[in-house]
Motif scaffolding. Structure first.
Motif, short mmCIF file in Angstrom:
data_model
loop_
_atom_site.label_atom_id
_atom_site.label_comp_id
_atom_site.label_asym_id
_atom_site.label_seq_id
_atom_site.Cartn_x
_atom_site.Cartn_y
_atom_site.Cartn_z
N VAL A 1 0.87 -1.17 0.00
CA VAL A 1 0.00 0.00 0.00
C VAL A 1 0.91 1.23 0.00
CG1 VAL A 1 -1.77 1.28 1.27
CG2 VAL A 1 -1.78 -1.23 1.31
N ASP A 2 0.75 2.09 -0.96
CA ASP A 2 1.60 3.28 -1.06
C ASP A 2 0.73 4.45 -1.49
OD1 ASP A 2 3.75 4.91 -1.03
OD2 ASP A 2 4.84 3.94 -2.67
N GLU A 3 -0.02 4.96 -0.52
CA GLU A 3 -0.99 6.03 -0.80
C GLU A 3 -0.31 7.40 -0.73
OE1 GLU A 3 -4.80 7.53 -1.71
OE2 GLU A 3 -4.03 5.47 -1.70
N PRO A 4 -0.52 8.27 -1.73
CA PRO A 4 0.05 9.62 -1.67
C PRO A 4 -0.46 10.35 -0.42
CG PRO A 4 -0.79 9.14 -3.86
CD PRO A 4 -1.26 8.03 -2.98
N TYR A 5 0.44 11.04 0.25
CA TYR A 5 0.05 11.76 1.46
C TYR A 5 0.99 12.95 1.67
CZ TYR A 5 -1.40 12.73 6.24
OH TYR A 5 -1.88 13.35 7.38
N ARG A 6 0.42 14.09 1.93
CA ARG A 6 1.21 15.29 2.19
C ARG A 6 1.43 15.41 3.70
NH1 ARG A 6 -0.43 21.52 0.51
NH2 ARG A 6 1.50 22.52 1.25
N LYS A 7 2.68 15.30 4.10
CA LYS A 7 3.00 15.34 5.52
C LYS A 7 2.77 16.72 6.12
CE LYS A 7 6.54 11.71 5.48
NZ LYS A 7 7.97 11.41 5.82
N LEU A 8 2.43 16.71 7.41
CA LEU A 8 2.19 17.95 8.14
C LEU A 8 3.49 18.45 8.76
CD1 LEU A 8 -1.10 16.92 9.96
CD2 LEU A 8 -0.89 18.26 7.87
N PRO A 9 3.73 19.76 8.76
CA PRO A 9 4.96 20.28 9.37
C PRO A 9 4.91 20.21 10.89
CG PRO A 9 3.54 22.09 8.66
CD PRO A 9 2.89 20.82 8.16
N VAL A 10 6.06 20.06 11.52
CA VAL A 10 6.17 20.16 12.97
C VAL A 10 6.32 21.63 13.32
CG1 VAL A 10 7.57 19.58 14.99
CG2 VAL A 10 7.20 17.87 13.20
N THR A 11 5.36 22.16 14.05
CA THR A 11 5.31 23.59 14.35
C THR A 11 5.85 23.87 15.75
OG1 THR A 11 3.07 23.45 15.28
CG2 THR A 11 3.27 23.75 12.88
N GLU A 12 5.98 25.17 16.06
CA GLU A 12 6.39 25.56 17.40
C GLU A 12 5.34 25.15 18.43
OE1 GLU A 12 9.28 26.78 18.43
OE2 GLU A 12 9.96 26.51 16.36
#
Length: 301
Positions: free
Chosen positions: A173-184
């Motif tokens: 399974v290799d679903e496209p996904y936009r990772k979320l940034p680590v914020t302050e």
């Protein structure tokens, strides 16, 4: 939750409740090294005809009503699960050498005597003793409850390798996904997670110089396979709800849903389970000093 029964682990004890009236049926288990006794944290899995409980250095078999069947001594402290009648799957580690200085985390098949049969998957280890890394992708496996399959999670992106009981790769399974940034704000949430008690605050003060943060959050936070569906929990939360990608057992995406999940801190949720289209979560009511069971019908989301 399985076959009309709710199993709750509390230290070295297992409590069985009915999902019809939520009354307790039985409790069993206590701390110790003898038969019918457990050490440290338990992991319980319900199969068609029995329960398997993994404790430190021991795997024991029980009926679904809590009657002891047998136990097997295991040379590993944890990270091993029953795969079939005479096979197990577990975590492994390969330390680097002069020829290949890279360390690897591995997934390994073992026979009934816990002798290695073969390695089926590996990933370069990013563990460094001098740093404490936050928001990195964990590498682990999950056994299928409906098929003799092994799901391996931890490669880059929303990628899941699916193997059969002999270690053959069936599909990925290799679903496209936009990772979320680590914020302050995320980093502040990490700090706050250590402020719950004096021990946590002391650990933070002594070790914060070792803290390191990934630039982005991993695609997969948690993984479950129930009701012949694959539920992938992400780090995406909106209005108290957590995003899940739901796949069929063919690896194709069926839908995305947001489930209201109660959290302990930025990373940990209260324990939850999915069965029969229902979402069960055990939540601590600190005001009343008691535990409450929340049940949500997933079809209504």
């Amino acid at each position: 939750v399985n076959d009309g029964k709710l199993y709750i682990l509390e230290k070295q004890s297992v409590h069985i409740y009915s999902t019809e009236d939520y009354k307790k049926i039985k409790s069993f288990g206590k701390r110790g090294e003898g038969p019918r006794e457990f050490m440290r944290r338990l992991n319980i899995t319900a199969y068609n005809d029995y329960l398997v409980i993994n404790s430190q250095g021991k795997i024991s078999y029980w009926t679904k009503l809590g009657r002891f069947i047998r136990e097997v001594k295991c040379p590993f402290a944890g990270g091993v699960e029953l795969l079939g009648k005479d096979m197990y799957v577990g975590n492994g580690f390969i330390r680097g050498s002069k020829k290949d200085p890279v360390n690897y985390n591995t997934i390994v098949l073992y026979d009934a005597n816990f002798k290695k049969i073969r390695e089926i998957d590996r990933k370069t280890s990013t563990f460094q003793r001098k740093y404490l890394q936050f928001f990195n992708q964990s590498y682990y496996f999950i056994n299928s409850r409906s098929k003799k399959w092994i799901y391996v999670i931890g490669h880059e992106g929303m990628r899941i390798n699916v193997f059969n009981e002999m270690g053959k790769l069936l599909f990925t399974v290799d679903e496209p996904y936009r990772k979320l940034p680590v914020t302050e704000a995320d980093k502040q949430a990490v700090k706050e997670s250590f402020s719950r008690d004096a021990q946590g605050r002391r650990f933070f003060t002594e070790n914060r110089h070792r803290f390191r943060y990934s630039e982005t959050k991993p695609a997969i936070k948690n993984f479950l396979e129930y009701d012949q569906l694959i539920y992938v929990e992400t780090w995406n939360r909106k209005d108290g709800k957590t995003e899940f990608y739901v796949f069929g057992q063919d690896g194709k995406l069926k839908k995305r849903i947001f489930i209201p999940i109660e959290m302990i801190d930025y990373r940990r949720s209260y324990p939850y389970f999915i069965d029969g289209g229902q979402f069960y979560q055990l939540v601590e009511n600190e005001d009343e000093e008691e535990w409450e069971l929340n049940v949500i019908n997933l079809e209504r989301l």
